[in-house]
Design a protein around this motif. Structure first.
Motif, PDB file in Angstrom:
ATOM      1  N   VAL A   1       1.018  -1.064  -0.061  1.00  0.00           N
ATOM      2  CA  VAL A   1       0.109  -0.012   0.030  1.00  0.00           C
ATOM      3  C   VAL A   1       0.825   1.243  -0.114  1.00  0.00           C
ATOM      4  O   VAL A   1       1.810   1.420   0.696  1.00  0.00           O
ATOM      5  CB  VAL A   1      -0.872   0.009   1.290  1.00  0.00           C
ATOM      6  CG1 VAL A   1      -1.773   1.220   1.317  1.00  0.00           C
ATOM      7  CG2 VAL A   1      -1.753  -1.238   1.225  1.00  0.00           C
ATOM      8  N   ARG A   2       0.563   2.233  -1.040  1.00  0.00           N
ATOM      9  CA  ARG A   2       1.471   3.251  -0.858  1.00  0.00           C
ATOM     10  C   ARG A   2       0.948   4.268  -0.255  1.00  0.00           C
ATOM     11  O   ARG A   2      -0.448   4.691   0.087  1.00  0.00           O
ATOM     12  CB  ARG A   2       1.322   3.878  -2.575  1.00  0.00           C
ATOM     13  CG  ARG A   2       1.761   2.938  -3.684  1.00  0.00           C
ATOM     14  CD  ARG A   2       3.294   2.634  -3.550  1.00  0.00           C
ATOM     15  NE  ARG A   2       4.019   3.814  -4.033  1.00  0.00           N
ATOM     16  CZ  ARG A   2       5.349   4.149  -4.086  1.00  0.00           C
ATOM     17  NH1 ARG A   2       6.157   3.293  -3.693  1.00  0.00           N
ATOM     18  NH2 ARG A   2       5.934   5.329  -4.525  1.00  0.00           N
ATOM     19  N   GLU A   3       1.938   4.756   0.728  1.00  0.00           N
ATOM     20  CA  GLU A   3       1.260   5.854   1.364  1.00  0.00           C
ATOM     21  C   GLU A   3       1.330   7.377   0.691  1.00  0.00           C
ATOM     22  O   GLU A   3       2.027   7.783  -0.198  1.00  0.00           O
ATOM     23  CB  GLU A   3       2.676   6.116   2.712  1.00  0.00           C
ATOM     24  CG  GLU A   3       2.831   5.036   3.586  1.00  0.00           C
ATOM     25  CD  GLU A   3       4.001   5.118   4.685  1.00  0.00           C
ATOM     26  OE1 GLU A   3       4.215   6.210   4.969  1.00  0.00           O
ATOM     27  OE2 GLU A   3       4.378   4.065   5.313  1.00  0.00           O
TER      28      GLU A   3
END
Length: 128
Positions: A27-29
């Motif tokens: 999951v990309r922050e």
């Protein structure tokens, strides 16, 4: 068949795109959240402390950025476009000499030497 061979055979027999399982992408922050997280981790670093105190860019770069574009904008508004200066020719020194041309005195002298050599060969054959 062994277990490995059956596994290899099942992978090769599967349709294209379904041969290997894919792990889910992490999951990309959000960039700002990630940056704040990293800055908290490096709290004792003097470079990070300086960056937090003074910002990412030094003050002189912000001032130059603000003033640098204003002159170009004013000239564009007035409709006056200054012509670019013509490039000055490079000085011609010994390191920039042009190669010598073969036409001129070199070609006739080469021909003369060739004819003279042929004549000397004929004369030598007659004498000997």
């Amino acid at each position: 068949m062994t277990t490995v061979e059956t596994r290899v055979r099942s992978v090769l027999d599967a349709p294209r795109g379904h041969r290997f399982s894919r792990t889910p992408a992490p999951v990309r922050e959000n960039r700002q959240v990630r940056e704040q997280h990293l800055l908290r981790q490096m709290a004792g670093n003097p470079k990070v402390a300086h960056r937090l105190e003074h910002g990412v860019l030094p003050g002189w770069m912000r001032v130059a950025k603000e003033h640098g574009g204003s002159e170009e904008r004013e000239a564009g508004r007035a409709g006056v476009i200054e012509p670019e200066p013509e490039p000055t020719p490079l000085p011609r020194g010994r390191h920039r000499r042009t190669p010598r041309r073969w036409h001129g005195w070199a070609v006739p002298s080469y021909g003369a030497v060739l004819v003279a050599g042929m004549m000397i060969g004929q004369l030598a054959r007659l004498v000997l």
